[in-house]
Design an enzyme around this catalytic site. Sequence first.
Site, short mmCIF file in Angstrom:
data_model
loop_
_atom_site.label_atom_id
_atom_site.label_comp_id
_atom_site.label_asym_id
_atom_site.label_seq_id
_atom_site.Cartn_x
_atom_site.Cartn_y
_atom_site.Cartn_z
N LYS A 62 38.11 19.60 66.57
CA LYS A 62 36.84 20.02 65.96
C LYS A 62 35.72 19.06 66.39
O LYS A 62 35.03 18.44 65.57
CB LYS A 62 36.96 20.08 64.44
CG LYS A 62 37.97 21.14 63.99
CD LYS A 62 37.98 21.36 62.51
CE LYS A 62 39.00 22.41 62.11
NZ LYS A 62 40.41 21.98 62.26
N VAL A 173 46.63 32.41 57.78
CA VAL A 173 47.70 33.38 57.51
C VAL A 173 48.88 32.66 56.85
O VAL A 173 49.25 31.55 57.23
CB VAL A 173 48.17 34.04 58.84
CG1 VAL A 173 49.49 34.77 58.66
CG2 VAL A 173 47.09 34.98 59.35
O1 O7M Z 1 48.94 27.87 58.40
P1 O7M Z 1 48.45 26.55 57.84
O2 O7M Z 1 47.53 26.74 56.69
O3 O7M Z 1 49.54 25.59 57.57
O4 O7M Z 1 47.62 25.85 59.01
C1 O7M Z 1 46.39 26.32 59.46
C2 O7M Z 1 45.92 25.49 60.63
O5 O7M Z 1 44.65 25.97 61.05
C3 O7M Z 1 45.75 24.02 60.32
O6 O7M Z 1 46.02 23.31 61.52
C4 O7M Z 1 44.28 23.89 59.98
O7 O7M Z 1 43.78 22.61 60.26
C5 O7M Z 1 43.67 24.94 60.88
N1 O7M Z 1 42.42 25.56 60.42
C6 O7M Z 1 42.36 26.14 59.18
O8 O7M Z 1 43.34 26.21 58.44
N2 O7M Z 1 41.17 26.65 58.75
C7 O7M Z 1 40.03 26.65 59.51
O9 O7M Z 1 39.02 27.14 59.07
C8 O7M Z 1 40.11 26.11 60.78
C9 O7M Z 1 41.31 25.63 61.25
C10 O7M Z 1 41.39 25.34 62.64
O10 O7M Z 1 42.32 25.51 63.34
O11 O7M Z 1 40.23 24.97 63.15
C11 O7M Z 1 40.05 25.03 64.46
#
Ligand code: O7M
Length: 218
Positions: A62, A173
């Site tokens: 990010k 998801v």
């Molecule tokens: O499926 P999870 O919730 O265990 O993981 C989701 C992943 O996506 C985790 O690595 C988060 O840091 C990332 N993510 C989000 O969950 N929400 C966002 O809005 C953005 C991200 C992300 O990947 O940003 C690039």
Amino acid sequence: MHRKTGVILALDVTKKEEALLISKEVAGFVDAIKIGYPLVLGTGLSIAKDLSKIAPVIADFKVADIPNTDRLICEHVFSAGCDAVIVQGFTGSDSLMECVKTANEFQRKVFVVAEMSHPGGDYFFTDAVSKEIAALAKKAGAFGIVAPATRPERVKELRAVIGKDLKIISPGVGAQGGSAADTIKAGADWVIVGRSIYGAKDPKAEAEKIKKEIEKLI
Ligand code: O7M
């Protein structure tokens, strides 16, 4: 990065052995592996090269700094073997354009966060801001945007802003409550899934289940 399964693994484990084991297990069911601070701070950036032998790697740092610092970060990320980098768009067009320029030099890709998936994610990323960031991502020549699977209606609206040329990757998801099918139907190209896969008793079975849910739709 080609869409075969529509699934990206968010590999937020912190140990190298575990990261490699899970990645090898689920390799046939995901199109890419997203790594970020948890894994890279735990193991070092060299994990990217190991994982890139298994699947394309997306570096989720990010990135959100001045253009010069952004360029230095992106150069490291791409030199380490990552196929794509995730950056913030709120830093403005000069920072974003520097990331895209650096990616182009390495023939790699940039994804821009347009709106985040957590409950507080729409506090600052309001409708107008998200849409403006998505439009800026398109103008800057990014490969795609990040949009929330927890709000499929927003995926649909952001798809309308960027058109068909840019890709959408959607986290949220499973553990965060979003549905893979609803997210793809709303216009996402890939769902990003972390805990539901790497935290499952059988990560391979879980990844296969999500792949099957999506394959009827793509
Ligand atoms: O499926 P999870 O919730 O265990 O993981 C989701 C992943 O996506 C985790 O690595 C988060 O840091 C990332 N993510 C989000 O969950 N929400 C966002 O809005 C953005 C991200 C992300 O990947 O940003 C690039």
